[in-house]
Scaffold this motif. Sequence first.
Motif, mmCIF file in Angstrom:
data_model
loop_
_atom_site.group_PDB
_atom_site.id
_atom_site.type_symbol
_atom_site.label_atom_id
_atom_site.label_comp_id
_atom_site.label_asym_id
_atom_site.label_seq_id
_atom_site.Cartn_x
_atom_site.Cartn_y
_atom_site.Cartn_z
ATOM 1 N N PHE A 1 1.630 -5.507 10.223
ATOM 2 C CA PHE A 1 0.635 -4.774 9.442
ATOM 3 C C PHE A 1 -0.472 -4.217 10.323
ATOM 4 O O PHE A 1 -1.636 -4.153 9.908
ATOM 5 C CB PHE A 1 0.028 -5.685 8.367
ATOM 6 N N ALA A 2 -0.125 -3.828 11.527
ATOM 7 C CA ALA A 2 -1.127 -3.286 12.452
ATOM 8 C C ALA A 2 -1.772 -2.050 11.850
ATOM 9 O O ALA A 2 -1.095 -1.112 11.431
ATOM 10 C CB ALA A 2 -0.469 -2.948 13.784
ATOM 11 N N GLY A 3 -3.097 -2.073 11.760
ATOM 12 C CA GLY A 3 -3.846 -0.930 11.236
ATOM 13 C C GLY A 3 -3.992 -0.904 9.743
ATOM 14 O O GLY A 3 -4.711 -0.042 9.211
ATOM 15 N N ALA A 4 -3.350 -1.795 9.002
ATOM 16 C CA ALA A 4 -3.445 -1.789 7.538
ATOM 17 C C ALA A 4 -4.743 -2.451 7.094
ATOM 18 O O ALA A 4 -5.160 -3.477 7.656
ATOM 19 C CB ALA A 4 -2.258 -2.535 6.941
ATOM 20 N N PRO A 5 -5.439 -1.884 6.106
ATOM 21 C CA PRO A 5 -6.669 -2.520 5.607
ATOM 22 C C PRO A 5 -6.323 -3.798 4.847
ATOM 23 O O PRO A 5 -5.324 -3.862 4.133
ATOM 24 C CB PRO A 5 -7.259 -1.462 4.682
ATOM 25 N N TYR A 6 -7.147 -4.802 4.998
ATOM 26 C CA TYR A 6 -6.897 -6.067 4.312
ATOM 27 C C TYR A 6 -8.225 -6.744 4.037
ATOM 28 O O TYR A 6 -9.265 -6.410 4.629
ATOM 29 C CB TYR A 6 -5.991 -6.976 5.144
ATOM 30 N N SER A 7 -8.179 -7.692 3.142
ATOM 31 C CA SER A 7 -9.334 -8.556 2.892
ATOM 32 C C SER A 7 -8.990 -9.958 3.372
ATOM 33 O O SER A 7 -7.872 -10.207 3.841
ATOM 34 C CB SER A 7 -9.680 -8.566 1.396
ATOM 35 N N LEU B 1 0.819 -1.206 0.000
ATOM 36 C CA LEU B 1 0.000 0.000 0.000
ATOM 37 C C LEU B 1 0.854 1.258 0.000
ATOM 38 O O LEU B 1 0.538 2.257 0.656
ATOM 39 C CB LEU B 1 -0.947 -0.006 1.214
ATOM 40 N N GLY B 2 1.987 1.217 -0.715
ATOM 41 C CA GLY B 2 2.836 2.384 -0.847
ATOM 42 C C GLY B 2 3.801 2.594 0.302
ATOM 43 O O GLY B 2 4.518 3.602 0.317
ATOM 44 N N ARG B 3 3.881 1.674 1.225
ATOM 45 C CA ARG B 3 4.803 1.786 2.358
ATOM 46 C C ARG B 3 5.785 0.627 2.339
ATOM 47 O O ARG B 3 5.398 -0.522 2.071
ATOM 48 C CB ARG B 3 4.041 1.770 3.691
ATOM 49 N N ASN B 4 7.058 0.911 2.620
ATOM 50 C CA ASN B 4 8.080 -0.124 2.728
ATOM 51 C C ASN B 4 8.115 -0.649 4.160
ATOM 52 O O ASN B 4 8.252 0.121 5.109
ATOM 53 C CB ASN B 4 9.450 0.426 2.344
ATOM 54 N N ILE B 5 7.958 -1.943 4.297
ATOM 55 C CA ILE B 5 7.981 -2.598 5.608
ATOM 56 C C ILE B 5 9.099 -3.620 5.605
ATOM 57 O O ILE B 5 9.128 -4.522 4.752
ATOM 58 C CB ILE B 5 6.632 -3.278 5.917
ATOM 59 N N THR B 6 10.025 -3.485 6.548
ATOM 60 C CA THR B 6 11.169 -4.388 6.660
ATOM 61 C C THR B 6 10.950 -5.332 7.837
ATOM 62 O O THR B 6 10.557 -4.906 8.925
ATOM 63 C CB THR B 6 12.470 -3.598 6.865
ATOM 64 N N ALA B 7 11.208 -6.619 7.598
ATOM 65 C CA ALA B 7 11.043 -7.632 8.637
ATOM 66 C C ALA B 7 12.244 -8.568 8.618
ATOM 67 O O ALA B 7 12.862 -8.791 7.577
ATOM 68 C CB ALA B 7 9.748 -8.417 8.438
#
Length: 886
Positions: A705-711, A673-679
Amino acid sequence: MQPAGFCAQRQDRTCCSASGNGGRRVTSAVDSLSRKTATQATRPGKLRLALRFALREMRGGLSGFFIFLACLTLGVASIAAVNSVSQMMSDGIAREGRSILGGDVRFSLPQRQATADERAFLAGAGAVSESSALRSMVRPVANEGQSIAEIKAVDGAYPLYGEVRLSEDVPLAAALEERDGVYGAVAAAELFSRLGLQIGDRVRVGEAELEMRAVLDHEPDLLSDGFAFAPRLMIGLPALEAAQLVQPGSLVEFDYKVRLPDDVPVASIIQAAEAQQADAGWSVRGYDRAAPALQRNIERFSQFLTLVGLTALVVGGVGIANAVNAYLEGKRNVIATFKSLGAGGNFVVSIYLLQIFILATIGVACGLALGAVAPFVAARFLEAAIPVATQPSVYPFALLIATVFGYLTALAFALLPLGRTRDVPAAALFRQTGSNAGLLAQWPFLLASLVLIGIVCAMAIVMADDRRIAVTFVAATAVAFVILRLVAQIIRMLARRAPRVHSTSLRLAIGNIHRPGALTNSVVLSLGLGLTLLVALATIDNNIRSEIGGSLAERAPDFFFVDLQFDQTEAFAEEMAVLAPGSQLESVPMLRGRIVELNGVNVRDLEVPQEAAWVLRGDRGLTFSSELPGNSTLSQGTWWPQDYTGENLVSFAAREAEQLGLKPGDSVTVNVLGRNITARIANLRQVEWESLAINFVMVFSPNSFAGAPYSSLATLHLQNDTPEAEQTVLSGLAESFPAVTAVRVRDALDAVNNLIAQLAIAIRAAAAVALLASVLVLSGALAAGNRGRVHDAVVLKTLGATRTTLIRAYATEYMLLGLGTAVFAIAAGSLASSFVVATIMQLPFRFDWTVALVTLALSLVLTIGFGLAGTWRVLGQRSAPVLRTV
């Protein structure tokens, strides 16, 4: 004074004349050329003289070289045809790259639209066309039918390149506009057929009602959207908004296609996008990569067919060697005349090497002619399957490749029999019995042959798209030749050590298998490789079909549900409990993201193995979980606690991690969703992909992904798996959850089976080419062997053997050779296919008895049939002319 290098005694010429017509012709030629040869002592002069002898001797025609020419033509034609058709398709994609892509550059974003800043960047680059792609259910208003469709919503600027063709004479914008509060839609003919629709009928998609206004005959950028297992439904962007299909977390892709000014290069825009919009997370493609998936498939399939064609050419090389050897055996008197007149071994080799080169040129030319015609024949069929306008032509590079392969193979296999002829003394050549087969070629000829074969293998590997597969294929072919030779020696050894039997015909058959000059080596080597390849390909095809159509369909869920909103999960489960009581429903959260960095290195700067490239290519499904997913087992590391709140962690699929060189402790950066997440990789797990259960390459810790919209992605295993139960679920779903897309696994498997069936046609055709080469070589080997058996048959008949006894003996011999070859081919082909199925495809392997029995029957029919066909001529030979030579 007589020329140097030839005898000066009259009696020598008389002796040469006694050797037959060939000797008299050569002696006459020596007399007529004697004065010229005195001044032709230089190397060019000797070469010209050898060429004149070669051309003079070929006046009798090409008798005995049918197998030589057929094998060479077949191999060259297959390689030339495959590479020419592949080049035609690649040129078509490159030529129509802008139309196929839909623009000069295409920017794709998963699950989100471009921001205002990103839109401004795109608008500054050129004219922009926006579209959205997703899957959803289409339901006719007038009946209860429904079907999944690949929905594409476009704006008024679409298409920037190319042309949309409709069955009705209306512009696309007019067909999709709103009329009386109802938006229009166009669809592929397949969707009309599935739902029984007519133009003017209405369908429901999500919350919107649409009117079907035309059949979509041609969509210019269809190929750039990748593989689709459902028919296309095209609507306008306002209709998509009315359908309310796009919700937070929906599996939708937003595409922005840009038409650049003529003076702006594509590379500059891509570089500017990477510099100015580094965190956008979009996938960018230029028109030179309009359909990368299709291009990769064309290259890989072309590589496979080229390797199979090369195998046919190498198998034909055995026939070339047999044909050259038989031809030289028939030239014993002529060679004896040359040597008696003082010609050296090198001069004799030069004569027949020039003849072979001339014959190879004829075979290569015939193969090139067939290969050059192939694109013109294939174009019509390919355009029906792939929507790319083909412009067949003659492709010089493809023909050049086939030419080089043809000449190298012909010379490599012809040098060995030529080398044996070089050192045979004239006295031995005058004898009417015996053979050169027991002689070994001198090391220069052997070395030259090995070097030529090495060049052929090196070319096949260097030109391959996936060199690992090419190396494996070449190595397997070389090993197969060695093993086949060993198998032939084992068969001869077993025949030599077999106990004495009372049956005369059986005793003769066993003796024929191990005696000097036996056909064992030729039969096993010529037929074994072709049958092995046939068994391997047929077994792989049957295993894949059995897995997809049988056990996989039994283990797989009945339905996949996508675009289920996270706040609808509980209500959806309650509805499924009513519609399908006792069934098993599983659901997991799902997002889409793209891997952008591994251990802090941009994936564009990484070199990854071909088999792992798909993980980094495009968007991947992502999920998060506090528990280890089902159908997975930990192989390294530990799982995080259920209430974990520390740094972002991810679990990676073990096989894919190994291919990418990843291990626990490494870092992975994904753009979501336009954000880079490193794990950080916390563990590796073994995944049972073949179960078709819900599985992901990457499973993140929930806090990532706390707070991110998902299906949610859900699967349903019906307790009562019947068409009525499936229809009940689909009908109930249409009423309660119209935006949820239901994918019947059976339909998906049928689509995959249809694709495999189309590929299998080409694979079987390639295998048939290799088998045909084997059959040609076999027929030539048996014909050559039968010529050598005339003496034996005459002596046995003179000693009292009947024609029936000899036929029974020969039939038994051919049956035993065919049986031994088939057993090897079944074992080797099954071993090769088990490696491909179990190791590469990660599927359970099943031995196919049908393939084994068909191979056995085919081997026996070929060996006995061709063997007995040549035996009739042997048994009909008159005794007196043969006995005079004893």
